[in-house]
Write a protein that holds these residues in place. Structure first.
Motif, PDB file in Angstrom:
ATOM      1  N   ILE A 114     148.784   4.427  32.424  1.00 50.89           N
ATOM      2  CA  ILE A 114     147.797   3.990  31.441  1.00 50.89           C
ATOM      3  C   ILE A 114     148.405   4.225  30.061  1.00 50.89           C
ATOM      4  CG2 ILE A 114     145.839   4.532  32.935  1.00 50.89           C
ATOM      5  CD1 ILE A 114     145.237   6.898  30.976  1.00 50.89           C
ATOM      6  N   ARG A 115     147.907   3.467  29.070  1.00 53.11           N
ATOM      7  CA  ARG A 115     148.397   3.625  27.702  1.00 53.11           C
ATOM      8  C   ARG A 115     147.206   3.801  26.782  1.00 53.11           C
ATOM      9  NH1 ARG A 115     150.004   0.280  23.022  1.00 53.11           N
ATOM     10  NH2 ARG A 115     148.971  -1.474  24.003  1.00 53.11           N
ATOM     11  N   ILE A 116     147.163   4.945  26.105  1.00 52.66           N
ATOM     12  CA  ILE A 116     146.119   5.192  25.116  1.00 52.66           C
ATOM     13  C   ILE A 116     146.526   4.458  23.850  1.00 52.66           C
ATOM     14  CG2 ILE A 116     144.935   6.943  23.736  1.00 52.66           C
ATOM     15  CD1 ILE A 116     145.360   8.882  26.087  1.00 52.66           C
ATOM     16  N   THR A 117     145.644   3.589  23.376  1.00 53.68           N
ATOM     17  CA  THR A 117     145.994   2.726  22.254  1.00 53.68           C
ATOM     18  C   THR A 117     145.427   3.189  20.918  1.00 53.68           C
ATOM     19  OG1 THR A 117     144.127   1.288  22.750  1.00 53.68           O
ATOM     20  CG2 THR A 117     146.253   0.688  23.700  1.00 53.68           C
TER      21      THR A 117
ATOM     22  N   GLY B 252     144.294  -3.884  17.295  1.00 48.63           N
ATOM     23  CA  GLY B 252     145.466  -4.741  17.201  1.00 48.63           C
ATOM     24  C   GLY B 252     146.766  -4.059  17.589  1.00 48.63           C
ATOM     25  N   ARG B 253     146.688  -2.889  18.146  1.00 49.20           N
ATOM     26  CA  ARG B 253     147.908  -2.131  18.484  1.00 49.20           C
ATOM     27  C   ARG B 253     148.530  -2.618  19.767  1.00 49.20           C
ATOM     28  NH1 ARG B 253     146.086   4.007  16.874  1.00 49.20           N
ATOM     29  NH2 ARG B 253     145.855   3.557  14.681  1.00 49.20           N
TER      30      ARG B 253
ATOM     31  N   ASP C 150     150.317   5.245  22.566  1.00 51.74           N
ATOM     32  CA  ASP C 150     150.859   4.335  21.564  1.00 51.74           C
ATOM     33  C   ASP C 150     151.387   5.189  20.417  1.00 51.74           C
ATOM     34  OD1 ASP C 150     150.565   1.253  20.555  1.00 51.74           O
ATOM     35  OD2 ASP C 150     150.333   2.680  18.894  1.00 51.74           O
ATOM     36  N   SER C 151     152.446   4.747  19.780  1.00 51.22           N
ATOM     37  CA  SER C 151     153.050   5.553  18.708  1.00 51.22           C
ATOM     38  C   SER C 151     152.056   5.867  17.592  1.00 51.22           C
ATOM     39  CB  SER C 151     154.276   4.846  18.145  1.00 51.22           C
ATOM     40  OG  SER C 151     153.924   3.590  17.600  1.00 51.22           O
TER      41      SER C 151
END
Length: 96
Positions: A78-81, A95-96, A6-7
């Motif tokens: 996968i997405r690391i949040t 909340g990302r 995630d940014s």
């Protein structure tokens, strides 16, 4: 699996690494980054081996008191949040 960040995780990384550089020098910051990269790679290789909480899975880092949450986007990604200190409020970054 492909690992996406995630940014805001980039900002989390920068903040944590700046802290470690200020407190312990560039070697400590580099060690943190390398450990994060290794755990992120492992999460991508075997995402179902980490404990799940609702839609997120948690990876505890070994040498540093931090962990990250990730979600399985599909069968290839996968997405690391969020990346956070272990003592950070559990709702931080959800909340990302």
């Amino acid at each position: 699996m492909r690992v996406r960040l995630d940014s805001k995780v980039y900002l989390d990384l920068l903040e944590i690494m700046e802290h470690y550089e200020d407190e312990g020098g560039p070697e400590v910051a580099a060690a943190f980054y390398e450990e994060f990269r290794q755990y992120a790679k492992t999460a991508g290789e075997r995402p179902y081996s980490f404990p799940g909480y609702e839609e997120y899975r948690r990876v505890n880092m070994g040498k540093f008191p931090h962990h990250f949450l990730f979600e399985i986007v599909n069968e290839t990604t996968i997405r690391i949040t969020v990346l956070r200190h272990d003592r950070r409020h559990p709702d931080f970054g959800l909340g990302r």
